[in-house]
Design an enzyme around this catalytic site. Structure first.
Site, PDB file in Angstrom:
ATOM      1  N   GLY A  96       0.704  -1.111  -0.082  1.00 36.31           N
ATOM      2  CA  GLY A  96      -0.014  -0.038  -0.027  1.00 36.31           C
ATOM      3  C   GLY A  96       0.895   1.287  -0.094  1.00 36.31           C
ATOM      4  O   GLY A  96       0.514   2.225   0.567  1.00 36.31           O
ATOM      5  N   CYS A  97       1.996   1.423  -0.624  1.00 40.59           N
ATOM      6  CA  CYS A  97       2.727   2.485  -0.782  1.00 40.59           C
ATOM      7  C   CYS A  97       2.080   3.323  -1.718  1.00 40.59           C
ATOM      8  O   CYS A  97       2.498   3.075  -2.959  1.00 40.59           O
ATOM      9  CB  CYS A  97       4.410   2.181  -0.944  1.00 40.59           C
ATOM     10  SG  CYS A  97       5.308   3.375  -0.954  1.00 40.59           S
ATOM     11  N   GLY A  98       1.545   4.569  -1.533  1.00 39.92           N
ATOM     12  CA  GLY A  98       0.643   5.009  -2.350  1.00 39.92           C
ATOM     13  C   GLY A  98       1.460   6.102  -3.215  1.00 39.92           C
ATOM     14  O   GLY A  98       0.889   6.374  -4.296  1.00 39.92           O
TER      15      GLY A  98
END
Length: 280
Positions: free
Chosen positions: A130-132
């Site tokens: 989930g590293c945006g």
């Protein structure tokens, strides 16, 4: 029960656990006894983490490492918080394909105008847990315009304390594994209304956003509580969908604080028993 039945039962059990977001596994536990150490063989639970591809009208946009639960909520929440669509009705369908062993695909069909907009700013993003901001093609792409919120009343310290106590029992995967983030929507009194969990904090928030929209929960009252730090991306996602108050159990980053202040969001961090920090 013959060998095939045992194998089938084992596969079914594993599938049930994957859908629950965790798996059982054998572990070796080292325990200190005085000055010596002893080893004990036990069964434990670990959180599930699988590659999930988000595909829009046949075009792969992102591959996120995520816990394979509440994935329809995830698809809608990610699409809204990343401004791929602006309204739920702009997503016509969402189908889950593949399997949790080889990887999953969320096949979404969105409005043509939104697809063209996505193509114009397309990023080949492989996001670990989930590293945006992973995979941005330029620094300019990180300077996103955000709406200015109508600032509402900040949740009181006593309400936040009640919320911290309320969220614990709702963290089903965390209780089993000790390795999962949660994002929760609390009402004005600090009672738990909705919660979503994921190995990635951004994913948990996207799942919650999707659930809030699907269940038509009003954002006019209540606040967001996350069991992680308040990073820029978390604040950005919340502001994008109109969340005016965010409470985090850990601290906030400088960029998150600046973004919250400029957008009119209430941001509280280090929400622990008997303590909290108000940033804005």
């Amino acid at each position: 029960m013959n060998t095939k039945d045992v194998q089938r039962s084992s596969i079914d059990h594993r599938q049930d656990q994957q859908e629950a977001g965790f798996l059982s596994t054998g572990v070796s536990v080292a325990l200190q006894s005085g000055e010596s150490w002893e080893t004990e063989e036990l069964m434990d639970f670990v959180v599930e983490e699988r590659p999930v591809a988000l595909v829009y009208n046949g075009i792969s946009h992102a591959v996120m490492m995520a816990t394979p639960t509440d994935l329809e909520d995830f698809a809608l929440g990610f699409s809204l918080s990343e401004n791929i669509i602006q309204h739920q009705y702009e997503m016509f369908s969402c189908e889950l394909e593949g399997d949790s062993g080889s990887g999953l695909q969320l096949q979404m069909h969105i409005h043509g105008e939104r697809l063209q907009s996505l193509k114009s700013r397309h990023r080949a993003m492989a996001g670990p847990t989930g590293c945006g901001l992973c995979g941005k093609r330029s620094l300019e792409e990180t300077q996103r315009k955000l709406p200015v919120l109508h600032r509402r009343g900040r949740p009181t310290p006593s309400v936040i304390q009640h919320a911290i106590q309320s969220i614990g029992n709702g963290q089903r995967i965390q209780l089993m594994t000790g390795a999962c983030h949660a994002a929760a929507w609390m009402d004005g009194q600090g009672n738990l209304l909705l919660i979503r969990e994921d190995v990635g904090r951004h994913n948990a928030l996207d799942k919650l956003i999707g659930a809030l929209v699907q269940q038509k929960v009003s954002l006019d009252e209540g606040f967001l509580l996350v069991t992680s730090r308040a990073s820029y991306e978390m604040v950005y996602k919340a502001v994008t969908v109109g969340i005016t108050s965010m409470v985090a159990v850990s601290g906030a980053t400088g960029m998150a604080v600046d973004t919250a202040r400029h957008s009119g969001m209430n941001l509280i961090g280090f929400a622990r028993q008997g303590r909290q920090v108000v940033y804005c």
